[in-house]
Design a protein around this motif. Sequence first.
Motif, PDB file in Angstrom:
ATOM      1  N   GLU A 143     -14.566   1.409 -53.854  1.00  0.00           N
ATOM      2  CA  GLU A 143     -15.173   1.169 -55.076  1.00  0.00           C
ATOM      3  C   GLU A 143     -14.648   1.973 -55.945  1.00  0.00           C
ATOM      4  OE1 GLU A 143     -18.356  -0.253 -55.463  1.00  0.00           O
ATOM      5  OE2 GLU A 143     -18.216  -1.381 -53.883  1.00  0.00           O
ATOM      6  N   ALA A 144     -14.551   1.442 -57.374  1.00  0.00           N
ATOM      7  CA  ALA A 144     -14.243   2.323 -58.380  1.00  0.00           C
ATOM      8  C   ALA A 144     -15.018   3.461 -58.241  1.00  0.00           C
ATOM      9  CB  ALA A 144     -14.276   1.799 -59.903  1.00  0.00           C
ATOM     10  N   PRO A 145     -14.438   4.659 -58.052  1.00  0.00           N
ATOM     11  CA  PRO A 145     -15.174   5.876 -57.776  1.00  0.00           C
ATOM     12  C   PRO A 145     -16.496   6.359 -58.319  1.00  0.00           C
ATOM     13  CG  PRO A 145     -13.117   6.563 -58.415  1.00  0.00           C
ATOM     14  CD  PRO A 145     -13.110   5.079 -58.632  1.00  0.00           C
ATOM     15  N   VAL A 146     -16.067   6.577 -59.539  1.00  0.00           N
ATOM     16  CA  VAL A 146     -17.257   7.335 -60.288  1.00  0.00           C
ATOM     17  C   VAL A 146     -17.142   7.054 -61.843  1.00  0.00           C
ATOM     18  CG1 VAL A 146     -17.681   9.450 -58.900  1.00  0.00           C
ATOM     19  CG2 VAL A 146     -15.695   9.312 -60.235  1.00  0.00           C
TER      20      VAL A 146
ATOM     21  N   LEU B 108     -10.109  11.619 -56.200  1.00  0.00           N
ATOM     22  CA  LEU B 108     -11.161  11.995 -57.084  1.00  0.00           C
ATOM     23  C   LEU B 108     -12.476  11.954 -56.462  1.00  0.00           C
ATOM     24  CD1 LEU B 108     -11.875  12.574 -60.075  1.00  0.00           C
ATOM     25  CD2 LEU B 108     -12.220  10.313 -60.659  1.00  0.00           C
ATOM     26  N   ALA B 109     -12.810  10.703 -55.991  1.00  0.00           N
ATOM     27  CA  ALA B 109     -14.275  10.650 -55.383  1.00  0.00           C
ATOM     28  C   ALA B 109     -14.498  11.673 -54.188  1.00  0.00           C
ATOM     29  CB  ALA B 109     -14.063   9.410 -54.171  1.00  0.00           C
ATOM     30  N   ALA B 110     -13.313  12.211 -53.469  1.00  0.00           N
ATOM     31  CA  ALA B 110     -13.603  13.307 -52.512  1.00  0.00           C
ATOM     32  C   ALA B 110     -13.772  14.730 -53.154  1.00  0.00           C
ATOM     33  CB  ALA B 110     -12.309  13.568 -51.676  1.00  0.00           C
ATOM     34  N   VAL B 111     -13.106  14.976 -54.544  1.00  0.00           N
ATOM     35  CA  VAL B 111     -13.287  16.113 -55.171  1.00  0.00           C
ATOM     36  C   VAL B 111     -14.774  16.072 -55.706  1.00  0.00           C
ATOM     37  CG1 VAL B 111     -12.766  17.280 -57.330  1.00  0.00           C
ATOM     38  CG2 VAL B 111     -10.946  16.523 -55.777  1.00  0.00           C
ATOM     39  N   ILE B 112     -15.301  15.012 -56.243  1.00  0.00           N
ATOM     40  CA  ILE B 112     -16.612  14.897 -56.582  1.00  0.00           C
ATOM     41  C   ILE B 112     -17.669  15.329 -55.648  1.00  0.00           C
ATOM     42  CG2 ILE B 112     -18.421  13.227 -57.525  1.00  0.00           C
ATOM     43  CD1 ILE B 112     -15.951  12.018 -59.353  1.00  0.00           C
TER      44      ILE B 112
ATOM     45  N   LEU C  85      -0.745   2.115 -53.077  1.00  0.00           N
ATOM     46  CA  LEU C  85      -1.331   3.315 -52.043  1.00  0.00           C
ATOM     47  C   LEU C  85      -1.458   4.416 -53.197  1.00  0.00           C
ATOM     48  CD1 LEU C  85       1.302   2.887 -49.220  1.00  0.00           C
ATOM     49  CD2 LEU C  85      -1.273   2.726 -49.130  1.00  0.00           C
ATOM     50  N   ARG C  86      -0.718   4.512 -53.969  1.00  0.00           N
ATOM     51  CA  ARG C  86      -1.022   5.738 -55.019  1.00  0.00           C
ATOM     52  C   ARG C  86      -2.129   5.533 -55.804  1.00  0.00           C
ATOM     53  NH1 ARG C  86       4.108   5.796 -58.550  1.00  0.00           N
ATOM     54  NH2 ARG C  86       5.331   6.545 -56.618  1.00  0.00           N
ATOM     55  N   ARG C  87      -2.372   4.259 -55.992  1.00  0.00           N
ATOM     56  CA  ARG C  87      -3.515   4.077 -56.721  1.00  0.00           C
ATOM     57  C   ARG C  87      -5.075   4.401 -56.062  1.00  0.00           C
ATOM     58  NH1 ARG C  87      -6.497  -1.096 -57.468  1.00  0.00           N
ATOM     59  NH2 ARG C  87      -7.157  -1.411 -59.693  1.00  0.00           N
ATOM     60  N   ARG C  88      -4.902   3.862 -54.694  1.00  0.00           N
ATOM     61  CA  ARG C  88      -5.893   4.024 -53.448  1.00  0.00           C
ATOM     62  C   ARG C  88      -5.728   5.717 -53.659  1.00  0.00           C
ATOM     63  NH1 ARG C  88      -8.024   0.199 -54.542  1.00  0.00           N
ATOM     64  NH2 ARG C  88      -8.242  -1.707 -53.501  1.00  0.00           N
ATOM     65  N   ALA C  89      -4.755   6.316 -53.471  1.00  0.00           N
ATOM     66  CA  ALA C  89      -4.949   7.791 -53.115  1.00  0.00           C
ATOM     67  C   ALA C  89      -5.669   8.604 -54.389  1.00  0.00           C
ATOM     68  CB  ALA C  89      -3.316   8.332 -52.879  1.00  0.00           C
ATOM     69  N   THR C  90      -5.364   7.971 -55.464  1.00  0.00           N
ATOM     70  CA  THR C  90      -5.998   8.673 -56.793  1.00  0.00           C
ATOM     71  C   THR C  90      -7.528   8.578 -56.673  1.00  0.00           C
ATOM     72  OG1 THR C  90      -4.063   8.163 -57.991  1.00  0.00           O
ATOM     73  CG2 THR C  90      -5.924   8.776 -59.345  1.00  0.00           C
ATOM     74  N   GLN C  91      -7.795   7.145 -56.240  1.00  0.00           N
ATOM     75  CA  GLN C  91      -9.187   6.884 -56.228  1.00  0.00           C
ATOM     76  C   GLN C  91      -9.731   7.808 -55.151  1.00  0.00           C
ATOM     77  OE1 GLN C  91      -9.244   2.736 -55.462  1.00  0.00           O
ATOM     78  NE2 GLN C  91      -9.240   2.141 -57.450  1.00  0.00           N
ATOM     79  N   LEU C  92      -9.326   7.946 -54.019  1.00  0.00           N
ATOM     80  CA  LEU C  92      -9.984   8.705 -52.955  1.00  0.00           C
ATOM     81  C   LEU C  92      -9.991  10.000 -53.420  1.00  0.00           C
ATOM     82  CD1 LEU C  92     -10.961   8.966 -49.870  1.00  0.00           C
ATOM     83  CD2 LEU C  92      -8.534   9.112 -49.332  1.00  0.00           C
TER      84      LEU C  92
ATOM     85  N   GLY D 101      -9.882   3.680 -61.785  1.00  0.00           N
ATOM     86  CA  GLY D 101      -9.427   4.798 -60.742  1.00  0.00           C
ATOM     87  C   GLY D 101      -8.158   5.207 -60.744  1.00  0.00           C
ATOM     88  N   GLU D 102      -7.291   4.895 -61.940  1.00  0.00           N
ATOM     89  CA  GLU D 102      -5.977   5.269 -62.131  1.00  0.00           C
ATOM     90  C   GLU D 102      -5.791   6.458 -63.112  1.00  0.00           C
ATOM     91  OE1 GLU D 102      -3.146   2.253 -61.888  1.00  0.00           O
ATOM     92  OE2 GLU D 102      -4.693   0.658 -61.759  1.00  0.00           O
ATOM     93  N   GLU D 103      -4.567   7.293 -63.163  1.00  0.00           N
ATOM     94  CA  GLU D 103      -4.549   8.360 -63.856  1.00  0.00           C
ATOM     95  C   GLU D 103      -4.065   7.728 -65.160  1.00  0.00           C
ATOM     96  OE1 GLU D 103      -3.087  12.029 -62.307  1.00  0.00           O
ATOM     97  OE2 GLU D 103      -2.890  11.069 -60.317  1.00  0.00           O
ATOM     98  N   LEU D 104      -3.147   7.170 -65.438  1.00  0.00           N
ATOM     99  CA  LEU D 104      -2.869   7.016 -66.811  1.00  0.00           C
ATOM    100  C   LEU D 104      -2.911   5.229 -67.036  1.00  0.00           C
ATOM    101  CD1 LEU D 104       0.506   8.930 -66.635  1.00  0.00           C
ATOM    102  CD2 LEU D 104      -1.691   9.148 -67.871  1.00  0.00           C
ATOM    103  N   PRO D 105      -2.986   5.020 -68.317  1.00  0.00           N
ATOM    104  CA  PRO D 105      -3.040   3.400 -68.636  1.00  0.00           C
ATOM    105  C   PRO D 105      -1.801   2.959 -68.535  1.00  0.00           C
ATOM    106  CG  PRO D 105      -4.148   4.532 -70.312  1.00  0.00           C
ATOM    107  CD  PRO D 105      -3.325   5.763 -69.362  1.00  0.00           C
ATOM    108  N   GLY D 106      -1.571   1.552 -67.771  1.00  0.00           N
ATOM    109  CA  GLY D 106      -0.291   1.151 -67.646  1.00  0.00           C
ATOM    110  C   GLY D 106      -0.119  -0.212 -68.362  1.00  0.00           C
ATOM    111  N   PRO D 107       0.692  -0.837 -68.596  1.00  0.00           N
ATOM    112  CA  PRO D 107       0.634  -2.148 -69.297  1.00  0.00           C
ATOM    113  C   PRO D 107      -0.486  -3.199 -69.040  1.00  0.00           C
ATOM    114  CG  PRO D 107       3.037  -2.024 -68.397  1.00  0.00           C
ATOM    115  CD  PRO D 107       1.913  -0.597 -67.879  1.00  0.00           C
TER     116      PRO D 107
END
Lengths: 73, 168
Positions: free
Chosen positions: B88-91, A32-36, A23-30, B28-34
């Motif tokens: 989708e992977a956003p941008v 960023l897309a929304a900010v852009i 969910l956190r991953r989806r939230a991060t994606q959403l 679309g993640e903030e930090l690289p993980g394993p």
Amino acid sequence: MKELKGIPAPDDPEAALAAVVALRRRATQLELAAVIEAVRQGWTWAQIGEALGISAQAAHKKFTPQLREPQGR
Amino acid sequence: MGLLNAVKDLRTVRQLLTKAEAEALRAGEELPGPEHLLLSALELPDGSAVRAFERVGADPSALRKAIESAHHGALAAAGFAEDEGGLEAPVERRPAPGVFRSTPQAQQVFQQAVALSKSTRPSLLRSAHVVAATCTLERGTVVRALTALGVDRARLKAAACAEVGIPG
């Protein structure tokens, strides 16, 4: 702890925490897309920050480096 | 370590971390993980990570999809329905400037991989060191992705160690 309506009880912590990560991953994606899209539509960093509940400076600092063509304002 | 090897080692580290960062951004993640370090290791030119996967009959090219499936499955198991692809992977994003940042688990994997590389001759970091270090994790996305691939982590670790000539 009172259960949230519509959210499954975390009786299986491993599954629940994996869902939190996803969910956190989806939230991060959403986010960023929304900010852009907001930047594309001409929103200011103050407006974006206000919508996200953070300061304009924090919004600018967080997102500008991630944009391919940073929008300085 | 001779100067040439030191330069080669630095180049490998830079390739590994840069690609891991790109994998995280792509997802679309903030930090690289394993999981991003592992994807990156599979593309390092020494090829030992790919060979370790092949030794246990796993398809290294299926890892990225397995990671996505692990996230999708976690959401579905918790009752959050979404399309298979999700967002989708956003941008296109670019790495933030400055020092390399990653999750604590990715740092742990990287440090362990480097420590393992010091026990081999020549003491160069190779992609199989990253595989072996990743296999010591017990929880998290990469563990669930490897499980989804049908990979036994102990066997994969042994295969990775065999690739670089250290005891598994």
